[in-house]
Design a protein around this motif. Sequence first.
Motif, PDB file in Angstrom:
ATOM      1  N   HIS A 116      27.405-144.605  -7.411  1.00 59.93           N
ATOM      2  CA  HIS A 116      28.327-143.615  -6.885  1.00 59.93           C
ATOM      3  C   HIS A 116      28.034-142.252  -7.521  1.00 59.93           C
ATOM      4  O   HIS A 116      27.812-142.200  -8.737  1.00 59.93           O
ATOM      5  CB  HIS A 116      29.761-144.068  -7.223  1.00 59.93           C
ATOM      6  CG  HIS A 116      30.808-143.165  -6.659  1.00 59.93           C
ATOM      7  ND1 HIS A 116      30.869-142.836  -5.323  1.00 59.93           N
ATOM      8  CD2 HIS A 116      31.812-142.483  -7.262  1.00 59.93           C
ATOM      9  CE1 HIS A 116      31.882-142.008  -5.144  1.00 59.93           C
ATOM     10  NE2 HIS A 116      32.464-141.783  -6.290  1.00 59.93           N
ATOM     11  N   PRO A 117      27.960-141.135  -6.759  1.00 58.01           N
ATOM     12  CA  PRO A 117      28.416-140.944  -5.386  1.00 58.01           C
ATOM     13  C   PRO A 117      27.303-140.934  -4.336  1.00 58.01           C
ATOM     14  O   PRO A 117      27.500-140.381  -3.241  1.00 58.01           O
ATOM     15  CB  PRO A 117      29.061-139.565  -5.461  1.00 58.01           C
ATOM     16  CG  PRO A 117      28.149-138.794  -6.362  1.00 58.01           C
ATOM     17  CD  PRO A 117      27.674-139.805  -7.396  1.00 58.01           C
ATOM     18  N   THR A 144      27.928-141.896  -0.648  1.00 68.26           N
ATOM     19  CA  THR A 144      28.803-140.909   0.016  1.00 68.26           C
ATOM     20  C   THR A 144      28.007-139.649   0.349  1.00 68.26           C
ATOM     21  O   THR A 144      28.097-139.123   1.472  1.00 68.26           O
ATOM     22  CB  THR A 144      30.010-140.568  -0.899  1.00 68.26           C
ATOM     23  OG1 THR A 144      30.728-141.776  -1.156  1.00 68.26           O
ATOM     24  CG2 THR A 144      30.931-139.549  -0.252  1.00 68.26           C
ATOM     25  N   GLY A 178      28.622-147.678  -5.497  1.00 64.82           N
ATOM     26  CA  GLY A 178      28.682-146.629  -4.475  1.00 64.82           C
ATOM     27  C   GLY A 178      29.106-147.079  -3.085  1.00 64.82           C
ATOM     28  O   GLY A 178      30.009-146.479  -2.495  1.00 64.82           O
ATOM     29  N   VAL A 222      32.893-147.968  -3.106  1.00 68.00           N
ATOM     30  CA  VAL A 222      33.815-146.818  -3.194  1.00 68.00           C
ATOM     31  C   VAL A 222      33.973-146.188  -1.810  1.00 68.00           C
ATOM     32  O   VAL A 222      35.088-145.911  -1.356  1.00 68.00           O
ATOM     33  CB  VAL A 222      33.298-145.772  -4.215  1.00 68.00           C
ATOM     34  CG1 VAL A 222      34.136-144.503  -4.160  1.00 68.00           C
ATOM     35  CG2 VAL A 222      33.296-146.352  -5.630  1.00 68.00           C
ATOM     36  N   LEU A 223      32.853-145.983  -1.131  1.00 67.72           N
ATOM     37  CA  LEU A 223      32.916-145.357   0.193  1.00 67.72           C
ATOM     38  C   LEU A 223      33.668-146.250   1.180  1.00 67.72           C
ATOM     39  O   LEU A 223      34.536-145.786   1.935  1.00 67.72           O
ATOM     40  CB  LEU A 223      31.486-145.086   0.690  1.00 67.72           C
ATOM     41  CG  LEU A 223      31.364-144.507   2.091  1.00 67.72           C
ATOM     42  CD1 LEU A 223      32.079-143.158   2.203  1.00 67.72           C
ATOM     43  CD2 LEU A 223      29.893-144.348   2.481  1.00 67.72           C
ATOM     44  N   ALA A 236      36.384-140.270  -2.102  1.00 66.95           N
ATOM     45  CA  ALA A 236      35.275-140.974  -2.764  1.00 66.95           C
ATOM     46  C   ALA A 236      34.753-140.161  -3.949  1.00 66.95           C
ATOM     47  O   ALA A 236      34.591-140.693  -5.051  1.00 66.95           O
ATOM     48  CB  ALA A 236      34.153-141.244  -1.757  1.00 66.95           C
ATOM     49  N   PHE A 237      34.523-138.884  -3.743  1.00 62.93           N
ATOM     50  CA  PHE A 237      34.017-138.047  -4.852  1.00 62.93           C
ATOM     51  C   PHE A 237      34.953-138.089  -6.056  1.00 62.93           C
ATOM     52  O   PHE A 237      34.524-137.941  -7.198  1.00 62.93           O
ATOM     53  CB  PHE A 237      33.865-136.587  -4.401  1.00 62.93           C
ATOM     54  CG  PHE A 237      32.645-136.305  -3.555  1.00 62.93           C
ATOM     55  CD1 PHE A 237      31.482-137.055  -3.697  1.00 62.93           C
ATOM     56  CD2 PHE A 237      32.632-135.268  -2.622  1.00 62.93           C
ATOM     57  CE1 PHE A 237      30.349-136.799  -2.929  1.00 62.93           C
ATOM     58  CE2 PHE A 237      31.512-135.002  -1.852  1.00 62.93           C
ATOM     59  CZ  PHE A 237      30.371-135.761  -2.002  1.00 62.93           C
ATOM     60  N   TRP A 290      32.090-141.125 -11.257  1.00 66.54           N
ATOM     61  CA  TRP A 290      30.694-141.274 -10.823  1.00 66.54           C
ATOM     62  C   TRP A 290      29.951-142.192 -11.792  1.00 66.54           C
ATOM     63  O   TRP A 290      30.133-142.092 -13.009  1.00 66.54           O
ATOM     64  CB  TRP A 290      30.001-139.906 -10.771  1.00 66.54           C
ATOM     65  CG  TRP A 290      30.563-139.001  -9.706  1.00 66.54           C
ATOM     66  CD1 TRP A 290      31.673-139.222  -8.931  1.00 66.54           C
ATOM     67  CD2 TRP A 290      30.037-137.735  -9.302  1.00 66.54           C
ATOM     68  NE1 TRP A 290      31.866-138.169  -8.067  1.00 66.54           N
ATOM     69  CE2 TRP A 290      30.878-137.246  -8.281  1.00 66.54           C
ATOM     70  CE3 TRP A 290      28.939-136.965  -9.707  1.00 66.54           C
ATOM     71  CZ2 TRP A 290      30.664-136.015  -7.658  1.00 66.54           C
ATOM     72  CZ3 TRP A 290      28.723-135.751  -9.084  1.00 66.54           C
ATOM     73  CH2 TRP A 290      29.568-135.287  -8.067  1.00 66.54           C
ATOM     74  N   CYS A 315      34.144-132.090  -9.044  1.00 69.63           N
ATOM     75  CA  CYS A 315      33.753-133.443  -9.458  1.00 69.63           C
ATOM     76  C   CYS A 315      32.441-133.404 -10.236  1.00 69.63           C
ATOM     77  O   CYS A 315      32.250-134.188 -11.172  1.00 69.63           O
ATOM     78  CB  CYS A 315      33.637-134.367  -8.249  1.00 69.63           C
ATOM     79  SG  CYS A 315      35.230-134.637  -7.459  1.00 69.63           S
ATOM     80  N   ASN A 324      32.130-134.913 -13.968  1.00 67.75           N
ATOM     81  CA  ASN A 324      31.205-136.033 -14.184  1.00 67.75           C
ATOM     82  C   ASN A 324      29.880-135.611 -14.811  1.00 67.75           C
ATOM     83  O   ASN A 324      28.926-136.378 -14.817  1.00 67.75           O
ATOM     84  CB  ASN A 324      30.923-136.739 -12.845  1.00 67.75           C
ATOM     85  CG  ASN A 324      32.140-137.474 -12.341  1.00 67.75           C
ATOM     86  OD1 ASN A 324      32.414-138.580 -12.777  1.00 67.75           O
ATOM     87  ND2 ASN A 324      32.893-136.850 -11.444  1.00 67.75           N
TER      88      ASN A 324
END
Length: 277
Positions: free
Chosen positions: A128-129, A132, A166, A169-170, A208-209, A213, A246, A250
């Motif tokens: 992640h991310p 996304t 990742g 999460v999306l 998501a963001f 991360w 973000c 992160n």
Amino acid sequence: MQREDIEALHARFDRPGFGTTTVDEIDYIQRLIQKHKPKRFLEIGTASGLTTGFIAHFLQENGGTSVTSVDLSSSFFGERDKSIGYLARDIYQEGRVEIDIRPRKSALDLAEMKGPWDMAFIDANHQHPWPTIDTLAVAHHLTGPRIVIHHDLQLYRRHKKLRGVGPRVLFNEMPEENRHVDIANGWNIFSLDLNLDPVVIEHIAIGAFSMPWTTHPPLTESTVSKVRACLQYGYSANLIAEFDECVAVNKRSLPARAFSHLRHEIARRFDDLGLRK
Ligand SMILES: C[S@@+](CC[C@H](N)C(=O)[O-])C[C@H]1O[C@@H](n2cnc3c(N)ncnc32)[C@H](O)[C@@H]1O
């Protein structure tokens, strides 16, 4: 393609460590191609090219014309002496569907390629991310059915060292009506229907963001600039501002953030016990 034919070809070319799709996952991709009949297909993350070759077969059987596959690497991680995507043309030899393999490229480079595409399969960086980011980058170049397939929904629990969260999460951020997970390989593959209001897509991306991360090392300055440049086409200043925030949060790696959290926690306990002035 008949299931037995997929099985036979898959068994002939797949090897341990190839990190590719399973027979039932390939069949899920086939069913989506049969349903939506994309002309031009895009894959992010080529590796050996095994799935690319199957996609070419399915396109031929359903009126499609080309598959473009991009990969950051120029050599296949499973066999370092082999070029990225080398298996695609062994698996698909007919030639009516064009196979366009693009080494040293990512979804952030799509503007320089021959888009748009009708359907995509994202199977690249699972931290992640990235899924996304890749989805946003791809969405901007999609027409027609606007279906994006993602691999490895279960990676975060199956590969304990990698923890590729990742795709999960999306998936979690998508409205239920616009996501579909298939039982293939233990619910490991899903598709997103991106026929959504752009405001909703941005809302999903911001959700998501906003999750921690996991990509390591953190995104470099030059990658951040590339993502920003990509978002500037087709997305609002609000999404870019949220992305920037973000990035700042992160910036440090996950262990560094965990260590900093621990330090604060110890200091707080010392305060509680009156051990610190
Ligand atoms: C799991 S493999 C892809 C497997 C392939 N789709 C298949 O089904 O056989 C992931 C690939 O993504 C590539 N990759 C990693 N990060 C990437 C990125 N940000 N953009 C494009 N490719 C990337 C890696 O080099 C690797 O070859």
